[in-house]
Write a protein that holds these residues in place. Structure first.
Motif, PDB file in Angstrom:
ATOM      1  N   SER A 179       0.831  -1.208   0.000  1.00 30.24           N
ATOM      2  CA  SER A 179       0.000   0.000   0.000  1.00 30.24           C
ATOM      3  C   SER A 179       0.864   1.256   0.000  1.00 30.24           C
ATOM      4  N   GLU A 180       2.018   1.202   0.682  1.00 27.41           N
ATOM      5  CA  GLU A 180       2.921   2.351   0.708  1.00 27.41           C
ATOM      6  C   GLU A 180       3.522   2.588  -0.671  1.00 27.41           C
ATOM      7  N   ALA A 181       3.921   1.503  -1.335  1.00 23.64           N
ATOM      8  CA  ALA A 181       4.522   1.637  -2.666  1.00 23.64           C
ATOM      9  C   ALA A 181       3.516   2.163  -3.682  1.00 23.64           C
ATOM     10  N   LEU A 182       2.315   1.570  -3.688  1.00 23.33           N
ATOM     11  CA  LEU A 182       1.313   1.969  -4.683  1.00 23.33           C
ATOM     12  C   LEU A 182       0.744   3.354  -4.405  1.00 23.33           C
ATOM     13  N   GLY A 183       0.901   3.835  -3.180  1.00 21.05           N
ATOM     14  CA  GLY A 183       0.381   5.155  -2.832  1.00 21.05           C
ATOM     15  C   GLY A 183       1.317   6.295  -3.180  1.00 21.05           C
ATOM     16  N   THR A 184       2.504   5.973  -3.699  1.00 22.48           N
ATOM     17  CA  THR A 184       3.477   7.029  -3.992  1.00 22.48           C
ATOM     18  C   THR A 184       3.153   7.766  -5.287  1.00 22.48           C
ATOM     19  N   ASP A 185       3.540   9.026  -5.311  1.00 19.50           N
ATOM     20  CA  ASP A 185       3.439   9.850  -6.512  1.00 19.50           C
ATOM     21  C   ASP A 185       4.838  10.186  -7.014  1.00 19.50           C
ATOM     22  N   VAL A 186       4.930  10.613  -8.260  1.00 23.27           N
ATOM     23  CA  VAL A 186       6.222  10.949  -8.853  1.00 23.27           C
ATOM     24  C   VAL A 186       6.952  11.990  -8.012  1.00 23.27           C
ATOM     25  N   ARG A 187       6.218  12.940  -7.471  1.00 19.69           N
ATOM     26  CA  ARG A 187       6.840  14.009  -6.685  1.00 19.69           C
ATOM     27  C   ARG A 187       7.356  13.520  -5.330  1.00 19.69           C
ATOM     28  N   ASP A 188       6.956  12.324  -4.928  1.00 20.58           N
ATOM     29  CA  ASP A 188       7.455  11.760  -3.667  1.00 20.58           C
ATOM     30  C   ASP A 188       8.862  11.193  -3.821  1.00 20.58           C
ATOM     31  N   PHE A 189       9.313  11.015  -5.035  1.00 24.22           N
ATOM     32  CA  PHE A 189      10.625  10.435  -5.332  1.00 24.22           C
ATOM     33  C   PHE A 189      11.621  11.575  -5.490  1.00 24.22           C
ATOM     34  N   GLY A 190      12.441  11.787  -4.448  1.00 20.66           N
ATOM     35  CA  GLY A 190      13.317  12.952  -4.482  1.00 20.66           C
ATOM     36  C   GLY A 190      14.690  12.713  -3.896  1.00 20.66           C
ATOM     37  N   HIS A 191      15.268  13.794  -3.329  1.00 17.29           N
ATOM     38  CA  HIS A 191      16.626  13.752  -2.787  1.00 17.29           C
ATOM     39  C   HIS A 191      16.614  14.243  -1.342  1.00 17.29           C
ATOM     40  N   ASP A 192      17.572  13.758  -0.565  1.00 18.18           N
ATOM     41  CA  ASP A 192      17.731  14.221   0.811  1.00 18.18           C
ATOM     42  C   ASP A 192      19.193  14.022   1.224  1.00 18.18           C
ATOM     43  N   HIS A 195      21.113  11.541  -0.819  1.00 19.16           N
ATOM     44  CA  HIS A 195      20.483  10.232  -0.979  1.00 19.16           C
ATOM     45  C   HIS A 195      19.209  10.370  -1.821  1.00 19.16           C
ATOM     46  N   ARG A 196      18.899   9.342  -2.609  1.00 23.45           N
ATOM     47  CA  ARG A 196      17.594   9.290  -3.258  1.00 23.45           C
ATOM     48  C   ARG A 196      16.621   8.685  -2.263  1.00 23.45           C
ATOM     49  N   VAL A 197      15.486   9.330  -2.089  1.00 24.49           N
ATOM     50  CA  VAL A 197      14.521   8.902  -1.074  1.00 24.49           C
ATOM     51  C   VAL A 197      13.112   8.869  -1.662  1.00 24.49           C
ATOM     52  N   MET A 198      12.257   8.109  -0.985  1.00 27.00           N
ATOM     53  CA  MET A 198      10.841   8.038  -1.349  1.00 27.00           C
ATOM     54  C   MET A 198      10.018   8.426  -0.130  1.00 27.00           C
ATOM     55  N   LYS A 199       9.178   9.432  -0.283  1.00 25.50           N
ATOM     56  CA  LYS A 199       8.277   9.789   0.804  1.00 25.50           C
ATOM     57  C   LYS A 199       7.076   8.854   0.756  1.00 25.50           C
ATOM     58  N   VAL A 200       6.808   8.161   1.863  1.00 20.76           N
ATOM     59  CA  VAL A 200       5.709   7.197   1.910  1.00 20.76           C
ATOM     60  C   VAL A 200       4.808   7.513   3.094  1.00 20.76           C
ATOM     61  N   THR A 201       3.577   7.064   2.989  1.00 24.55           N
ATOM     62  CA  THR A 201       2.619   7.230   4.076  1.00 24.55           C
ATOM     63  C   THR A 201       2.484   5.908   4.799  1.00 24.55           C
ATOM     64  N   ILE A 287      16.408  -1.944  11.541  1.00 25.25           N
ATOM     65  CA  ILE A 287      15.397  -2.722  10.817  1.00 25.25           C
ATOM     66  C   ILE A 287      14.004  -2.240  11.205  1.00 25.25           C
ATOM     67  N   GLN A 288      13.822  -1.993  12.489  1.00 29.39           N
ATOM     68  CA  GLN A 288      12.538  -1.490  12.981  1.00 29.39           C
ATOM     69  C   GLN A 288      12.192  -0.157  12.334  1.00 29.39           C
ATOM     70  N   ASP A 289      13.175   0.744  12.271  1.00 33.22           N
ATOM     71  CA  ASP A 289      12.941   2.050  11.651  1.00 33.22           C
ATOM     72  C   ASP A 289      12.635   1.895  10.163  1.00 33.22           C
ATOM     73  N   GLY A 290      13.355   0.981   9.500  1.00 34.72           N
ATOM     74  CA  GLY A 290      13.133   0.776   8.077  1.00 34.72           C
ATOM     75  C   GLY A 290      11.742   0.265   7.766  1.00 34.72           C
ATOM     76  N   LEU A 291      11.212  -0.577   8.640  1.00 35.00           N
ATOM     77  CA  LEU A 291       9.869  -1.118   8.437  1.00 35.00           C
ATOM     78  C   LEU A 291       8.774  -0.180   8.951  1.00 35.00           C
ATOM     79  N   GLY A 292       9.174   0.807   9.750  1.00 35.52           N
ATOM     80  CA  GLY A 292       8.180   1.736  10.287  1.00 35.52           C
ATOM     81  C   GLY A 292       7.373   1.145  11.417  1.00 35.52           C
ATOM     82  N   HIS A 293       7.977   0.215  12.181  1.00 36.08           N
ATOM     83  CA  HIS A 293       7.277  -0.416  13.295  1.00 36.08           C
ATOM     84  C   HIS A 293       7.410   0.429  14.567  1.00 36.08           C
TER      85      HIS A 293
END
Length: 325
Positions: A179-192, A195-201, A287-293
């Motif tokens: 659901s996080e992957a499919l909910g992304t928009d092109v503008r969510d794919f950026g830089h930080d 690093h290349r990053v993806m903003k996810v909900t 790992i916990q942070d990466g999964l968002g737990h």
């Protein structure tokens, strides 16, 4: 507001409900109070969570309809019978009885629904209040994948299409929920900060930025092309968002082509990400942070037992006790 009907016909008499608190809910007197309470209850949840909870409520309402009982008139024994049915009868989607975690989630959703009705003074009791919840195993029931199996899936997806390559690489190398992957928009794919990053909900509506490794970056850039807005993952019409059901079915076809075990789901890839991270000695906190737990105990359920066996202290202890030194 317009009420969204449940995908089930509850052909059972509606019990008497207090009119005054019911008037405060969405809808009109012509609507089934169940739909009105459901609408008010689901407003508090993010879209994805609300969709899952609606399905849980529909499953429960369907069970009640089969018994000729309106959900507002249900008692504890009706819920107990439903739980027994879920845990002993093969489910339509999987062909297996529902896992303890799935049953626990459904009961949690129902409990929330009835508690909302009590708080709104529409209902006086919850049939779920004293129902025993199934004990959820500390080990996940998701189909586990080896490193080589994930590589085979990536190769198959890359050969299949740019969209498949981008989605599979995003799921396997970033550990996102589908659901996080499919909910992304092109503008969510950026830089930080380089690093290349993806903003996810995340679940609960929280937003986070996940680092995207070069392999996934290349696949995403090849798929996105010159697009500057709209959903990253597009449906067949090239405009609307790629539906979850379609993505799920596509992944199933890719898994069959890659000759993976039956039962692999998008969530299996998230588990594979956690398992591989653990194998590479990534700290549990990361790992916990990466999964968002929110809870590390949830993260530990994602890590396949085979990695924990490799690090069992029993080998070292036995060697110490039996050594000639």
């Amino acid at each position: 507001m317009t009420l969204v009907p449940l995908a089930v016909d509850v052909a059972a008499p509606v019990p008497a409900v207090r009119a005054e608190p019911l008037d405060r809910l969405p809808g009109t007197a012509a609507d089934d109070p169940l739909l009105r309470l459901a609408a008010a209850w689901l407003l508090a949840y993010p879209t994805r969570t609300a969709t899952v909870y609606r399905r849980d409520l529909e499953a429960w309402a369907s069970w009640c309809a089969g018994l000729g009982v309106h959900p507002f008139a249900a008692e504890r024994h009706h819920v107990d019978a439903w739980v027994r049915h879920l845990t002993t009868t093969p489910q339509e989607r999987t062909g297996r009885p529902a896992a303890a975690a799935s049953v626990a989630r459904r009961l949690s959703a129902l409990s929330s629904f009835y508690d909302h009705g009590i708080a709104a003074e529409v209902l006086t009791h919850s049939p779920v209040a004293s129902v025993r919840r199934p004990r959820v195993s500390e080990e996940s029931q998701a189909v586990g994948l080896t490193t080589d199996q994930v590589r085979a899936l990536i190769t198959t997806a890359t050969t299949h299409s740019p969209r498949s390559a981008a989605l599979v690489l995003l799921l396997t190398s970033v550990g996102l929920r589908i659901s996080e992957a499919l909910g992304t928009d092109v503008r969510d794919f950026g830089h930080d900060h380089g690093h290349r990053v993806m903003k996810v909900t995340r679940k609960g509506g929280r937003t986070a930025r996940a680092v995207v490794p070069p392999q996934a970056v290349r696949a995403l850039e090849a798929y996105i092309g010159e697009r500057t807005s709209g959903p990253i993952f597009l449906a067949a019409d090239g405009v609307s968002r790629y539906p979850y059901k379609s993505a799920y079915e596509q992944l199933d076809r890719l898994c069959k082509l890659a000759k993976l075990p039956a039962g692999v789901t998008p969530h299996s890839l998230r588990h594979a990400w956690a398992t591989e991270a653990d194998r590479l000695r990534v700290p549990l906190q990361d790992i916990q942070d990466g999964l968002g737990h929110a809870d590390p105990r949830t993260t530990r359920r994602y890590i396949a037992k085979r990695n924990q066996n490799d690090r069992s202290p029993n080998y070292a202890i036995a060697a110490a006790f039996t050594s000639d030194d």
